[in-house]
Every structure is written in structure tokens, then in C-alpha cells.
Design an enzyme around this catalytic site. Structure first.
Site, PDB file in Angstrom:
ATOM      1  N   ASP A  72      -0.300  -7.040 -10.452  1.00 25.38           N
ATOM      2  CA  ASP A  72       0.213  -8.386 -10.333  1.00 25.38           C
ATOM      3  C   ASP A  72      -0.865  -8.956 -10.119  1.00 25.38           C
ATOM      4  OD1 ASP A  72       2.267 -10.376  -9.761  1.00 25.38           O
ATOM      5  OD2 ASP A  72       1.018 -10.793  -8.178  1.00 25.38           O
ATOM      6  N   THR A 131      -1.724  -5.848  -5.754  1.00 22.07           N
ATOM      7  CA  THR A 131      -1.207  -7.376  -5.313  1.00 22.07           C
ATOM      8  C   THR A 131      -1.759  -8.656  -5.051  1.00 22.07           C
ATOM      9  OG1 THR A 131      -0.254  -6.711  -3.202  1.00 22.07           O
ATOM     10  CG2 THR A 131       0.530  -6.409  -5.533  1.00 22.07           C
ATOM     11  N   SER A 132      -3.289  -7.684  -5.156  1.00 19.03           N
ATOM     12  CA  SER A 132      -3.915  -8.953  -4.032  1.00 19.03           C
ATOM     13  C   SER A 132      -4.972  -9.364  -4.946  1.00 19.03           C
ATOM     14  CB  SER A 132      -5.390  -8.398  -3.400  1.00 19.03           C
ATOM     15  OG  SER A 132      -6.018  -8.464  -2.578  1.00 19.03           O
ATOM     16  N   ARG A 133      -6.526  -8.610  -5.953  1.00 18.49           N
ATOM     17  CA  ARG A 133      -7.327  -9.653  -6.360  1.00 18.49           C
ATOM     18  C   ARG A 133      -7.694  -8.373  -7.526  1.00 18.49           C
ATOM     19  NH1 ARG A 133      -4.667 -13.546  -4.904  1.00 18.49           N
ATOM     20  NH2 ARG A 133      -6.128 -15.741  -4.348  1.00 18.49           N
ATOM     21  N   GLU A 185      -7.317 -12.230 -15.655  1.00 16.10           N
ATOM     22  CA  GLU A 185      -6.647 -12.548 -15.591  1.00 16.10           C
ATOM     23  C   GLU A 185      -6.311 -14.414 -15.932  1.00 16.10           C
ATOM     24  OE1 GLU A 185      -4.575 -11.518 -11.704  1.00 16.10           O
ATOM     25  OE2 GLU A 185      -4.814 -13.646 -11.342  1.00 16.10           O
ATOM     26  N   LYS A 198      -2.106  -9.424   7.090  1.00 17.01           N
ATOM     27  CA  LYS A 198      -0.697 -10.019   7.018  1.00 17.01           C
ATOM     28  C   LYS A 198      -0.223 -10.053   6.046  1.00 17.01           C
ATOM     29  CE  LYS A 198      -2.573 -13.933   6.588  1.00 17.01           C
ATOM     30  NZ  LYS A 198      -3.597 -14.168   7.039  1.00 17.01           N
ATOM     31  N   ILE A 199      -0.311  -8.787   4.578  1.00 18.98           N
ATOM     32  CA  ILE A 199       0.167  -8.005   3.915  1.00 18.98           C
ATOM     33  C   ILE A 199       0.481  -7.230   4.319  1.00 18.98           C
ATOM     34  CG2 ILE A 199       0.757  -8.171   1.135  1.00 18.98           C
ATOM     35  CD1 ILE A 199      -0.728 -11.177   1.305  1.00 18.98           C
ATOM     36  N   HIS A 254       0.539 -12.168 -11.661  1.00 19.19           N
ATOM     37  CA  HIS A 254       0.289 -12.542 -10.400  1.00 19.19           C
ATOM     38  C   HIS A 254       1.570 -13.748  -9.973  1.00 19.19           C
ATOM     39  CE1 HIS A 254      -3.562 -14.030  -7.783  1.00 19.19           C
ATOM     40  NE2 HIS A 254      -2.474 -14.267  -7.392  1.00 19.19           N
ATOM     41  N   GLN A 255       2.831 -12.888  -9.944  1.00 20.78           N
ATOM     42  CA  GLN A 255       3.782 -12.836  -9.608  1.00 20.78           C
ATOM     43  C   GLN A 255       4.201 -13.022  -7.987  1.00 20.78           C
ATOM     44  OE1 GLN A 255       6.573 -10.803 -12.410  1.00 20.78           O
ATOM     45  NE2 GLN A 255       8.254 -12.409 -10.319  1.00 20.78           N
ATOM     46  N   ALA A 256       4.215 -12.191  -7.311  1.00 19.15           N
ATOM     47  CA  ALA A 256       3.732 -11.683  -5.931  1.00 19.15           C
ATOM     48  C   ALA A 256       4.877 -12.927  -5.493  1.00 19.15           C
ATOM     49  CB  ALA A 256       3.126 -11.125  -5.022  1.00 19.15           C
ATOM     50  N   PHE A 257       3.985 -14.143  -5.295  1.00 20.04           N
ATOM     51  CA  PHE A 257       3.760 -15.096  -4.167  1.00 20.04           C
ATOM     52  C   PHE A 257       5.556 -15.871  -4.579  1.00 20.04           C
ATOM     53  CE2 PHE A 257       2.895 -18.650  -5.808  1.00 20.04           C
ATOM     54  CZ  PHE A 257       2.974 -18.504  -7.994  1.00 20.04           C
TER      55      PHE A 257
HETATM   56  P1  NAI Z   1      -5.455 -11.326   5.582  1.00 20.05           P
HETATM   57  O1  NAI Z   1      -6.633 -12.776   6.104  1.00 20.05           O
HETATM   58  O2  NAI Z   1      -4.153 -11.215   6.670  1.00 20.05           O
HETATM   59  O3  NAI Z   1      -5.958  -9.944   5.747  1.00 20.05           O
HETATM   60  C1  NAI Z   1      -6.878  -9.491   4.793  1.00 20.05           C
HETATM   61  C2  NAI Z   1      -7.337  -7.827   5.462  1.00 20.05           C
HETATM   62  O4  NAI Z   1      -8.807  -7.278   4.287  1.00 20.05           O
HETATM   63  C3  NAI Z   1      -7.974  -8.416   7.033  1.00 20.05           C
HETATM   64  O5  NAI Z   1      -7.316  -7.431   8.025  1.00 20.05           O
HETATM   65  C4  NAI Z   1      -9.222  -8.189   6.446  1.00 20.05           C
HETATM   66  O6  NAI Z   1     -10.396  -7.733   8.035  1.00 20.05           O
HETATM   67  C5  NAI Z   1      -9.978  -6.959   5.638  1.00 20.05           C
HETATM   68  N1  NAI Z   1     -10.809  -6.958   5.333  1.00 20.05           N
HETATM   69  C6  NAI Z   1     -11.714  -8.024   5.341  1.00 20.05           C
HETATM   70  N2  NAI Z   1     -12.588  -7.127   4.072  1.00 20.05           N
HETATM   71  C7  NAI Z   1     -12.075  -6.068   3.788  1.00 20.05           C
HETATM   72  C8  NAI Z   1     -13.445  -4.727   3.193  1.00 20.05           C
HETATM   73  N3  NAI Z   1     -14.032  -5.264   3.011  1.00 20.05           N
HETATM   74  N4  NAI Z   1     -12.363  -3.671   3.082  1.00 20.05           N
HETATM   75  C9  NAI Z   1     -11.528  -3.869   3.852  1.00 20.05           C
HETATM   76  N5  NAI Z   1     -10.688  -5.336   4.254  1.00 20.05           N
HETATM   77  C10 NAI Z   1     -11.155  -5.667   4.689  1.00 20.05           C
HETATM   78  O7  NAI Z   1      -4.834 -12.024   3.768  1.00 20.05           O
HETATM   79  P2  NAI Z   1      -3.141 -11.146   3.721  1.00 20.05           P
HETATM   80  O8  NAI Z   1      -2.950 -13.032   3.753  1.00 20.05           O
HETATM   81  O9  NAI Z   1      -2.949 -10.030   4.259  1.00 20.05           O
HETATM   82  O10 NAI Z   1      -3.743 -11.554   1.974  1.00 20.05           O
HETATM   83  C11 NAI Z   1      -5.036 -10.723   1.696  1.00 20.05           C
HETATM   84  C12 NAI Z   1      -4.659 -10.695   0.228  1.00 20.05           C
HETATM   85  O11 NAI Z   1      -3.646 -10.845  -0.800  1.00 20.05           O
HETATM   86  C13 NAI Z   1      -5.444 -11.772  -0.346  1.00 20.05           C
HETATM   87  O12 NAI Z   1      -7.134 -11.671   0.309  1.00 20.05           O
HETATM   88  C14 NAI Z   1      -5.368 -12.581  -1.965  1.00 20.05           C
HETATM   89  O13 NAI Z   1      -6.129 -11.844  -2.074  1.00 20.05           O
HETATM   90  C15 NAI Z   1      -4.108 -12.104  -1.973  1.00 20.05           C
HETATM   91  N6  NAI Z   1      -2.841 -12.173  -2.166  1.00 20.05           N
HETATM   92  C16 NAI Z   1      -2.441 -12.549  -3.143  1.00 20.05           C
HETATM   93  C17 NAI Z   1      -0.898 -12.964  -3.472  1.00 20.05           C
HETATM   94  C18 NAI Z   1      -0.111 -12.503  -5.152  1.00 20.05           C
HETATM   95  O14 NAI Z   1       0.322 -13.449  -5.433  1.00 20.05           O
HETATM   96  N7  NAI Z   1      -0.568 -11.999  -6.337  1.00 20.05           N
HETATM   97  C19 NAI Z   1      -0.686 -14.290  -2.939  1.00 20.05           C
HETATM   98  C20 NAI Z   1      -1.220 -14.276  -1.717  1.00 20.05           C
HETATM   99  C21 NAI Z   1      -2.886 -13.019  -1.071  1.00 20.05           C
END
Ligand code: NAI
Length: 324
Positions: free
Chosen positions: A254, A228-230, A259, A153-154, A291-294
Site C-alpha cells: 500500500d 501498509t506502513s511506509r 510514492e 495499534k495497527i 496509500h489507500q489503507a487509511f
Molecule cells: P504505533 O505507534 O501504535 O505502533 C508502532 C509500533 O512500532 C510500536 O509498537 C513501536 O514500538 C514499534 N516500533 C518502533 N520502532 C521499531 C523498530 N525499530 N522495530 C520494530 N518495531 C518498532 O503506530 P500505528 O498507529 O500502529 O501505525 C504504524 C505505522 O502505520 C505508522 O508509523 C505509519 O507509518 C503507518 N500508517 C499507514 C497508513 C496507511 O494508510 N497506509 C495509515 C496509518 C498509519
């Protein structure tokens, strides 16, 4: 239904009280994080509500079960901090799978633009009436190649934003999306071709330290890394070495591997013990947000609404569809 809410921040309270009141969910707000020492605060509660840096390991899960807690409600989408396998069959675990992919993707672009146009430097200069442009030369994003790791999604919203800037977008995903218009390549090819790499995949055993000392070698010289993921997708020490050797041109972070004890808190009057974080922050080409992106109005409302929906479904013995 009573829920112990851990790691609360002032911005969490209005939306959770609003939706909780509407559906008969009472929250007991605690500033402390959930871990083995604080889990007792969940006594007399039916559920716990946790965020990204709460610890939900085997010991905490056992204790929650002893206290009669039936549900762990994550108010985030990532769940790497919860031992899901161990929780299975013992408690219900629910999350908020999506609340605003725009919030995170737009923040990723905000960091990128800030970095490549040196806005962070210019802001400080002009506040001091220093109007010199020396050292502020950036580069056009137009025509550059953005490599997106994780096109969920992101990642897909970020891809659209990049396309709006006239960038070429390539992607790597374990499960490529159909009809996304993204050119999928191997991770190796993405590392070699990208001028900018943005991480949007979850943290798993497979994605742990995707950026390591070894993978830094394969990157294009001058690449901008956005995470911005983990945090643990990137080995912070390898990133630092990559920046020091000038292989990595800039980093926009982020999230950060270590952290949990630092982010979301004010340490401005303290000496930071984490030398790697301190060194990264000292670099002119590294931007760190905590960790502000959300953190947008829309996202906070959606998080509270979905979490309350998840808890209400649990209290009625129903499924919300957000169970893990
Ligand atoms: P999502 O589930 O919609 O997308 C994740 C994508 O990663 C999927 O297309 C999946 O197939 C892919 N994926 C899974 N394993 C993989 C691998 N080994 N190699 C490559 N791609 C792989 O998740 P969404 O909503 O897009 O969020 C992504 C990440 O963003 C979350 O897991 C979370 O950790 C992080 N996040 C960070 C925030 C922040 O405030 N900084 C807020 C929300 C999410």
C-alpha cells in the site's frame, strides 16, 4: 484561525469543513503539496495542515516561521516527512496519533486475501466471461505463521484478525507490548519462520530498508510480504530481485519508497518513469494500492475531528496532547 491545507483531495473537504465550521477554523484548500516552492501559500495563515508526502524540511520550517505560521498540523500518524528536531522550539507540530487502526489492518488483510486467493486475477477473468480456474490455486491461511513487525495499534489489530483466521502469530517490536498474547521473537527468527510478514512499525533510521538484499536471503521461501506502513521500510529493488528469484512468493504494497510523485494521482494516460514500480506492478504476484489503507469514512471523520481539536487547542494556547 486560518489554516493552509496542502495536498487536498475531494474526499478530505466535507469532514474538515464540517468540524472546522463547528470550531471557527477556516481552511484554505490547496491541491499542491507543501514544499519550498509552495510554502508562500501559507502567508496570512496561522497554521498549515499537511499529509504524508508534503515536505516539511529545514527550509520549509524557516520560511513558515518567517511567514508567522505557528503550527504544523499533520493529518496522519506517521511524521517521517517532518524535521521534528529542527522544528522544536520554533513551531508547534501536532499529529493524529490514531484514527482507525481497523482501517489499515483490515486493508492489510484485504490485500493478503486478494493475493493468496488470486481475487485480482479472477475479477478480471470473469468480467471477460473467462470462467477458467487454471492458475488460480491459492493456499489456506489457517495454520500459517504471520510475522508482525511493529505491534502497536495497527499491528495488534492485524494480529487479532490473523488469529481469527486460525493463523499462528509471532511478533517483533523494539518495545514489545505487555499482555498482547503475541509470541515475541527476534527479527531474524521472525524472518526465518514467517509465511506472511506484515510491517506496522514507523519509518526511522533503524527501520529504513528492513527488507534489503541481505535480509531477503534470510526469509522463508515463498513468503508473502505486506507493507501498509511506509515505503522505505523496504528496498524496492531488493524486493523486486527477491520476487524474480522466486524467494518472495508475493508482495502486497500500500506504500512504496518513491510514492511521493506518483501515488494519489491519475497517471493512466502517461508513461511511468519509475522502472522498478512499473516492473513490480507487472508481476502477477504483486498487488499495489496507492496509500489507500487509511481511507474509510470512520477514519476520515476521526482525522478531521482530531486535527481541528489540535488546531483549536493551539489557538487557545493550550495543549491537545498530540504534540510531537
Ligand atoms: P504505533 O505507534 O501504535 O505502533 C508502532 C509500533 O512500532 C510500536 O509498537 C513501536 O514500538 C514499534 N516500533 C518502533 N520502532 C521499531 C523498530 N525499530 N522495530 C520494530 N518495531 C518498532 O503506530 P500505528 O498507529 O500502529 O501505525 C504504524 C505505522 O502505520 C505508522 O508509523 C505509519 O507509518 C503507518 N500508517 C499507514 C497508513 C496507511 O494508510 N497506509 C495509515 C496509518 C498509519
Amino acid at each position: 484561525m486560518k489554516t493552509a491545507f496542502f495536498d487536498v483531495k475531494p474526499y478530505d473537504i466535507p469532514s474538515f469543513e464540517k468540524y472546522g465550521n463547528q470550531h471557527g477554523i477556516t481552511f484554505k484548500f490547496y491541491e499542491t503539496k507543501l514544499d519550498e516552492d509552495t510554502v508562500y501559500l501559507a502567508r496570512e495563515c496561522d497554521g498549515v495542515c499537511v499529509f504524508v508526502n508534503d515536505t516539511v524540511d529545514k527550509a520549509v520550517i524557516d520560511r513558515l516561521c518567517e511567514l508567522g505560521v505557528g503550527v504544523i498540523a499533520l493529518r496522519c500518524s506517521g511524521y517521517n516527512n517532518v524535521d521534528i528536531e529542527y522544528a522544536r522550539g520554533k513551531l508547534t507540530v501536532v499529529r493524529v496519533p490514531a484514527y482507525s487502526p481497523y482501517a489499515v489492518a483490515e486493508h492489510a488483510m484485504a490485500l493478503l486475501l486478494t493475493s493468496v486467493r488470486r481475487v485480482h486475477k479472477a475479477y478480471i477473468r470473469t468480467r471477460d466471461f473467462n470462467f477458467s480456474l487454471n492458475g488460480l490455486t491459492g493456499f489456506d491461511l489457517h495454520g500459517k505463521t504471520a510475522g508482525i513487525v511493529g505491534t502497536g495499534k495497527i499491528g495488534r489489530v492485524f494480529a487479532d484478525i490473523c488469529k481469527g483466521f486460525g493463523m499462528n502469530v509471532i511478533g517483533y517490536d523494539k518495545f514489545p507490548a505487555e499482555n498482547s498474547g503475541i509470541e515475541y521473537v527476534s527479527l531474524d527468527e521472525l524472518y526465518q519462520r514467517s509465511d506472511i510478514i506484515s510491517f506496522h512499525c514507523p519509518l526511522t533510521e533503524e527501520t529504513y530498508h528492513m527488507i534489503s538484499a541481505e535480509s531477503v536471503e534470510r526469509l522463508k521461501k515463498g513468503v508473502v510480504i505486506i507493507n501498509t506502513s511506509r515505503g522505505a521500510l523496504i528496498d524496492a529493488e531488493a524486493l523486486l530481485e527477491g520476487i524474480k528469484s522466486r524467494k518472495i512468493g508475493a508482495a502486497c504494497l500500500d506504500v512504496y519508497e518513491e510514492e511521493a510523485d506518483v501515488f494519489f494521482n491519475d497517471f493512466s494516460g502517461h508513461i511511468i518513469d519509475d522502472d522498478i514500480l512499473a516492473r513490480l506492478i507487472s508481476m502477477p504476484n504483486v498487488i499495489v494500492t496507492s496509500h489507500q489503507a487509511f481511507l474509510t469514512e470512520e477514519a476520515l471523520n476521526n482525522i478531521a475531528e482530531t486535527t481541528v481539536k489540535n488546531l483549536t487547542a493551539f489557538s487557545k494556547g493550550e495543549k491537545s496532547g498530540n504534540e510531537l
